[in-house]
Structures are given as structure tokens and as C-alpha cells.
Design a protein around this motif. Sequence first.
Motif: not given
Length: 584
Positions: A497-516
Motif C-alpha cells: 500500500f506504500l509502493r507499487s513496485n520496489g522495496q517500501a521503506t520508512i521514507l515511503d511511510a513518511i511520504a504517505h503521511l505527509e501527503h495526507a
Amino acid sequence: MATTFDLQAQLNQVYAHFPEAPRRPLIGITGNYEDLTCKLAEGYYKQVVAAGGTPVIVPPLSSTEAIVETLRHLDGLLLSGGADINPLYQGEEPIPALHGINRERDLPELLITRLAYDRQLPILGICRGIQTLAVALGGKVEQDIKASIKHSQEADRSEPTHTVAVDQDSTLYNIYGSPTLLVNSFHHQAVREPGSKLRVVAKAPDGIIEAVESAEFKSVLGVQWHPECLGQDGLPLFQWLVGEARSYRDAHQLHDRVLTLDTHCDTPMFFPQGINFAQRDSRILVDLEKMTEGRLDATIMVAYLPQPKQGETFPSKVSFPVEGPKEFADLIFDKIAAIVSANPDHIALARTPDELYENKRLGRKSIMLGIENALALNGQLENVRHFAQRGVVYITLCHNGDNDVCDSCRGNSLHGGVSPFGEQVIGEMNRLGLMVDLSHAADKSFYDALDISRTPIVCSHSSARALCDHPRNLTDDMMRALARKGGVAQTTLYPGFLRSNGQATILDAIAHLEHAIQVMGIDHVGLGTDFDGDGGVSGLADASELINFTRQLLARRYSERDIQKIWGGNFLRVMTQVQQMKEK
């Protein structure tokens, strides 16, 4: 006239500055052991002081009680150089070229390294220290390197004698800003395999590994050379350690003041395996030890009910022998209650925000109860009251499949949104003070429930569809509609739910939070990890790493007030509002 031997004059100078001086990060330095004495070369502690830290020597004691108590007080750890490590610790027999080992240091340092790593403590390993990191974290050391350049040093220790090439995508490069470093060297061993937790970031011209760092977004760095002997050229590594230690300390102090709540975990799914919640259990991502390490105060544990497909029965989908969904949910809650009863000094159940805050004041972790999939109601409206009386704070209306309450985002549009029975369920949840959770709901179900509910809606574990196009995530329009009704969306750590491809990381989680935050505002966001429900990403792999989430927020200059909102304050505001609207 005061002389350098005038003790009182020296004390007066100290006292003159003492009230204004902030506490410097406390850096533990592992001591060497020789001739019945704990020793430490002066370069280590002088560089720590020059970098702005306070050094303390950690003696080689294998007492786990002493190590754990030491780690409670440290802000960072420096693993110093010294003799070879016994190769038996990496499953190998000694070769003839092995030099002397130091049995007094091996076990204590391997223990403290692993325990510090689990507690997210910043670590710098030097020479033997990089090798200690590797062995402690699953890698291996070459007992005697096969080198084509000279890796021992006959020149003065402050003299660089060879170069290393630095990976430009690394912490080491960020520290020095150069792809090549001049280093000193006095060793015949080096890391052979970094293991999965570390990655190689520098090599000598002959391919010998000269530096490693965390592969999991942790503040862990090891170098093969001796920066403590290089003066100003070596100082940046110590400044890095002290800076990371300061960030670690600031995050811990903030956690002393704010309440941290994870709004969704599926750990009860593992109860059939006989897990030990009171101890660190490798089979689960949330237990008492990991909550303590990550400074997590509270979690909402859900009774997850898998949705049977056509032709399947519910008992065939679960591990426990039960008659139906309601009995299964009750069994899960009984098991949670048993865990709490067995650990009354450390864990307590909570039904309200006030109880969460009281448990934190008393030094206890909190567990709240939730239901994931209204299938647990077994088609009977009176079961809403039953679960309210059990202490459930929210019900996720559906899971991966349509049920009798509403359509799922992974369903077949059985009802075209919320069913007539589902409308009754939402009304009853409003009356009884239960939050309506729309994670997993189809888009039409989401908008229907938002219209039906008299109280704000929550999405306990949902991320942003704009960043990862998955039907489980919320569109920007859904986020705005949720915020208008006073609700909250909790960013989740499920990798898909964080990335469509590749390995998701803490930086992806922060990106989703900041988008919200950008779409909804700071008052409508939070974190619902989905740990043990396949949630967890590099940097936030389990509850022990949640302090890293706070460090990311601090690095981005979020205020303490906003961090408290993100860390559960917004969710608890909705919980309070829903519970206050409960009909008497």
C-alpha cells in the motif's frame, strides 16, 4: 591569584556555566581488556569530547542485567578496537593465521551490540568494532585477509597510509562529501560478509571492505580504520555519532511527554502458536519487549476475521475450533485478557483515552480492543452491544470480501455500498460509542458510511492512493471528505500500500503521511502499522523500531504538539467525541 592547582577556582568556573549547559549526549565506549585491567586508548574519549559528547567506559561484563541497565542511560555506543574475535562465534574453526583473541570482550560486546541495535541506539564501530558489528548482526569476518596492498601500519598512527573508495549513496559520503578518503590501518582482519542488516559502503583498492552501515535505516556505521588517531580528519565520524545520539535522546525525551498509539495491529493472529507476549518473541512484531524498545505506549489489537469465500465456512478459515465468528472474536479477546492478567505490572487494558493516559502515568503499556470485519456480529444487531460491553473501541466494517454489512474494496459490489443491515449496524455503533472504521471498504461503502454515521469516521490503517494506486488506499477526495466530517486516516505500513513496485521503506511511510497532511491537514492523520498483518517496512519493521518514526518527524521539524497529534492525539480526539455521543 588563582593557580591551576586551586580546586575551588576551577569549581567556580564549572558552576558559572553549569545552569545553562544542556546535557551532552552520553556515549558509551567499550573498553579493551588486558592484564586484568579495562583499558581505553585516549583517542576514543578525546574525540567524543571534541565532538560534543560525554564519554563513559563500558567494561566487558557479560551480565545481561548490567548491559541492559547500561543501555538505559546511553545515547550512543562506540565499539572500540582490539584483538581478534573468536571465530567460533561465526561458526568457524580458527585458521593458523588467527592472532590472539580476547575472550573477556567477545561475548559482552556481541551482546551489547545486538541489544543496542534492537533498541535503535546509534552505533559507531572502529576496527574490531566493525567486525563486532558484523558478527553480532549475522555477518562474517575474514580471519586473515588476502590483500594486495599493505593493511598494517608502521608509520605514526596519525599518518594516512592508503585510500578507500566511498559509495556516494551512503552515510559515510554524507559525512565527508568525498568519494575517496585517506585512512590509516593496523589490521589483518576485515568484514567478509556484512549480512542482511548491514551493507558495504567503502572498500580499499584491493577490494577489502573498509566500511559498512545499516541496511535498515538505522544509525549504525562501522569503519575498518582508526579515526580516533586522525585528529581533525577523524573527528567527523565522532560528530556523526554524537549528532545521532542527540537525535535519539531527543526522541526518547519526547516520548516521555507524549502518548504514542498504534491504531491497528494483528498480533492476536499468532496466539495459536503459543507466543510469549511478555518477552521478545521472534514470531511476532509486537510484544512487550519490542513496545518498550520502540517506546510505544499503546496499541489497538484487533480480532481479525477472514472473510469466507462462497462455499467456505468460517470455522474452516481459522486455527481455533469455534462455532462461528462471534465465538472466535470472543476467544481472541479472552486470550488478550489472559495476557494482561498475567502481566499486571506491565500491561493493562484500556477503553478510553483517559485510561490510556493513566496507564502511561503508572508506567504500564496499554492494549485496546478492535474488531477487523463486522462478520464478528454474526448478522445479529445485538452483538454490537455485546462487543461494546467487552471494551471494543472500533469495528472495521469489512475485510477482503463483501459481508452482510457492506462491500469491500476487494469484493464484488454485493450491496452497491452499505447494506440495509449495515446502516443499522452503523447507527447502533453511534449509539453505543464505537468508532466506525472504513479501512478495507469499497469507495461506495466509504461514502455511504460517511453519510450515515452521526459521528466522525476513522480509517485505522489506510494510506494514500495518489502515491500508490491500490483500492485499499484513500483517494484525495476521500481524504478531504473524511476530514470535513472530523475523521482521521492512519497511514499504514503494509508494503504493497506504500509502493507499487520496489522495496517500501520508512521514507515511503513518511511520504504517505505527509501527503495526507497536505490534503487533510495535521489534525486528521496518524499511524496504524498493521504489524503482524503483513505490515512493516525497512526502518519500521516491528514495534521496536517505532522510535525511528519519531526521529524522522523531528528531523522534518514537526513540533511536539503536531507529533502528539500524529502519534495518536487525533485518533483519540475522535474516540473521545464518539464516546461522548454515546446514548445513556
